[in-house]
Design a protein around this motif. Structure first.
Motif, short mmCIF file in Angstrom:
data_model
loop_
_atom_site.label_atom_id
_atom_site.label_comp_id
_atom_site.label_asym_id
_atom_site.label_seq_id
_atom_site.Cartn_x
_atom_site.Cartn_y
_atom_site.Cartn_z
N GLY A 131 0.81 -1.20 0.00
CA GLY A 131 0.00 0.00 0.00
C GLY A 131 0.85 1.26 0.00
N THR A 132 0.69 2.05 1.05
CA THR A 132 1.40 3.34 1.13
C THR A 132 2.67 3.27 1.98
OG1 THR A 132 0.02 4.04 2.98
CG2 THR A 132 -0.72 4.66 0.77
N THR A 133 3.12 2.06 2.30
CA THR A 133 4.34 1.92 3.10
C THR A 133 5.34 1.01 2.39
OG1 THR A 133 3.13 2.22 5.18
CG2 THR A 133 5.31 1.20 5.32
N ALA A 134 6.55 1.52 2.26
CA ALA A 134 7.66 0.73 1.72
C ALA A 134 8.59 0.36 2.87
CB ALA A 134 8.42 1.53 0.67
N SER A 135 9.30 -0.74 2.69
CA SER A 135 10.21 -1.20 3.74
C SER A 135 11.54 -1.61 3.15
CB SER A 135 9.61 -2.41 4.48
OG SER A 135 8.39 -2.07 5.09
N LEU A 136 12.58 -1.36 3.92
CA LEU A 136 13.93 -1.84 3.60
C LEU A 136 14.34 -2.76 4.73
CD1 LEU A 136 16.53 -1.60 1.78
CD2 LEU A 136 17.32 0.10 3.44
N THR A 137 14.68 -3.99 4.40
CA THR A 137 15.11 -4.96 5.40
C THR A 137 16.59 -5.23 5.24
OG1 THR A 137 12.94 -6.02 5.45
CG2 THR A 137 14.79 -7.29 6.30
N ILE A 138 17.29 -5.18 6.37
CA ILE A 138 18.70 -5.58 6.38
C ILE A 138 18.76 -6.85 7.21
CG2 ILE A 138 21.07 -4.89 6.79
CD1 ILE A 138 20.12 -1.98 6.99
N SER A 139 19.01 -7.98 6.54
CA SER A 139 19.06 -9.27 7.21
C SER A 139 20.53 -9.61 7.47
CB SER A 139 18.43 -10.34 6.33
OG SER A 139 17.11 -10.00 6.00
N GLY A 140 20.88 -9.70 8.74
CA GLY A 140 22.28 -9.96 9.05
C GLY A 140 23.07 -8.66 9.08
N LEU A 141 22.68 -7.79 9.99
CA LEU A 141 23.28 -6.46 10.12
C LEU A 141 24.80 -6.55 10.29
CD1 LEU A 141 22.17 -3.51 10.31
CD2 LEU A 141 22.19 -3.79 12.79
N GLN A 142 25.50 -5.69 9.58
CA GLN A 142 26.96 -5.65 9.65
C GLN A 142 27.43 -4.26 10.10
OE1 GLN A 142 29.02 -8.39 9.07
NE2 GLN A 142 27.00 -9.38 9.10
N PRO A 143 28.60 -4.17 10.69
CA PRO A 143 29.11 -2.85 11.12
C PRO A 143 29.14 -1.81 10.00
CG PRO A 143 30.46 -4.61 12.05
CD PRO A 143 29.51 -5.26 11.11
N ASP A 144 29.43 -2.26 8.78
CA ASP A 144 29.46 -1.35 7.63
C ASP A 144 28.10 -0.76 7.29
OD1 ASP A 144 32.02 -2.84 5.48
OD2 ASP A 144 32.11 -1.55 7.24
N ASP A 145 27.03 -1.33 7.85
CA ASP A 145 25.68 -0.86 7.53
C ASP A 145 25.29 0.35 8.36
OD1 ASP A 145 24.53 -4.32 7.31
OD2 ASP A 145 25.54 -3.04 5.82
N GLU A 146 26.12 0.72 9.31
CA GLU A 146 25.81 1.88 10.16
C GLU A 146 25.85 3.14 9.30
OE1 GLU A 146 26.64 1.84 14.46
OE2 GLU A 146 28.07 3.42 13.97
N ALA A 147 24.71 3.81 9.21
CA ALA A 147 24.56 4.96 8.31
C ALA A 147 23.16 5.53 8.51
CB ALA A 147 24.74 4.53 6.85
N ILE A 148 22.88 6.59 7.78
CA ILE A 148 21.51 7.11 7.71
C ILE A 148 20.92 6.64 6.38
CG2 ILE A 148 20.03 9.15 7.67
CD1 ILE A 148 22.14 10.57 9.36
N TYR A 149 19.71 6.12 6.43
CA TYR A 149 19.04 5.61 5.24
C TYR A 149 17.84 6.49 4.91
CZ TYR A 149 21.93 1.49 5.69
OH TYR A 149 23.01 0.65 5.77
N TYR A 150 17.79 6.95 3.67
CA TYR A 150 16.70 7.79 3.21
C TYR A 150 15.87 7.05 2.17
CZ TYR A 150 19.43 11.66 5.19
OH TYR A 150 20.12 12.49 6.04
N CYS A 151 14.56 7.21 2.24
CA CYS A 151 13.71 6.72 1.17
C CYS A 151 13.26 7.91 0.33
CB CYS A 151 12.50 5.96 1.71
SG CYS A 151 11.34 6.95 2.69
N SER A 152 12.92 7.63 -0.90
CA SER A 152 12.48 8.68 -1.81
C SER A 152 11.63 8.09 -2.91
CB SER A 152 13.71 9.38 -2.43
OG SER A 152 13.31 10.33 -3.41
N VAL A 206 10.20 13.32 -3.59
CA VAL A 206 10.12 13.59 -2.15
C VAL A 206 11.03 12.62 -1.42
CG1 VAL A 206 7.86 14.66 -2.15
CG2 VAL A 206 8.03 12.17 -2.02
N PHE A 207 11.64 13.12 -0.35
CA PHE A 207 12.51 12.31 0.50
C PHE A 207 11.92 12.21 1.89
CE2 PHE A 207 16.59 11.39 -1.52
CZ PHE A 207 16.54 12.18 -2.66
N GLY A 208 12.19 11.08 2.55
CA GLY A 208 11.89 10.97 3.95
C GLY A 208 12.97 11.66 4.76
N GLY A 209 12.73 11.79 6.04
CA GLY A 209 13.68 12.48 6.90
C GLY A 209 14.92 11.68 7.25
N GLY A 210 14.90 10.39 6.92
CA GLY A 210 16.07 9.55 7.17
C GLY A 210 15.97 8.77 8.46
N THR A 211 16.49 7.55 8.44
CA THR A 211 16.56 6.69 9.63
C THR A 211 18.02 6.39 9.92
OG1 THR A 211 14.44 5.61 9.20
CG2 THR A 211 16.00 4.44 10.61
#
Lengths: 109, 121
Positions: free
Chosen positions: A68-89, A99-104
């Motif tokens: 519907g109106t929600t998108a998702s990003l899944t990180i399976s098996g989180l790694q140290p290199d994944d530490e960052a801010i993630y933006y959707c658009s 349009v961009f989201g505010g970031g996670t």
């Protein structure tokens, strides 16, 4: 206020699965492909997902989905290199604008 | 290899103008729409403008209120952003970014390294 809403922060331990969400509306997320971008403090943004397609060179622990109106990003098996801010658009047909989201901020504990 | 290289950033006084450019290589330039996206220090990514593959469709962020103009030259594989009536709040890193499609209504797949624009007296 962003047209897309994202969690401010998400955290997990190495190897854990984390899910980031991007909530929009019928004029954007529901009808257009969503891109996900990884941004660290240094360097340019990097595209980690578009729709449910993984760009070349991005590890397959990243996956994308939409309902519907929600998108998702899944990180399976989180790694140290994944530490960052993630933006959707995505595109918004009412605003005739990207349009961009505010970031996670993803923190690896 | 897709490459987007920005140039033209620098220091400009409030009220002044500056043009930043982006040279592309590694793909068929005239078949993709392009964007300018900026990031103010400590803030999130902000879309500035998009231009379709042909240049006939151009979209701007409402917040710019007509101060910025985007253009492209497909023969030179370049896209430019002319910024006028600059304000301190326009100080940011400006990124050139390629869309997955030709019309602008799709995700970005490649980004340049960015060019810093500083508006200060």
């Amino acid at each position: 206020q962003s047209a897309l809403t994202q969690e401010v922060s998400v955290s997990g331990t190495v190897g854990q699965k984390v899910i980031l969400s991007c909530s929009g509306s019928g004029t954007n997320v529901a009808n257009y492909a969503v891109g996900w971008y990884q941004k660290t403090s240094q360097g340019a943004p990097k595209t980690v997902m578009y729709g449910s397609q993984l760009p070349s060179g991005i590890p397959d622990r990243f996956s994308g989905s939409k309902s519907g109106t929600t998108a998702s990003l899944t990180i399976s098996g989180l790694q140290p290199d994944d530490e960052a801010i993630y933006y959707c658009s995505t595109w918004d047909s009412r605003l005739k604008a990207k349009v961009f989201g505010g970031g996670t901020k993803v923190t690896v504990l | 290899e897709v490459q987007l290289v920005e140039s033209g950033g620098g220091l400009v006084k409030p009220g002044g103008s500056l043009e930043v450019s982006c040279i592309a290589s590694g793909f068929t330039f005239e078949t993709y729409s392009l964007n300018w996206v900026r990031q103010v220090a400590g803030k999130g990514l902000e879309w500035v403008a998009s231009i379709s593959s042909s240049g006939r469709a151009i979209y701007y962020s409402d917040s710019l209120k007509g101060r910025f103009i985007v253009s492209r030259d497909n023969a030179k594989k370049s896209v430019s952003l002319q910024m006028n009536s600059l304000r301190a709040e326009d100080t940011a890193v400006y990124y050139c970014a390629r869309d997955l499609c030709s019309g602008g209504n799709c995700p970005i797949d490649y980004w340049g390294q960015g060019t810093l624009v500083t508006v200060s007296s």
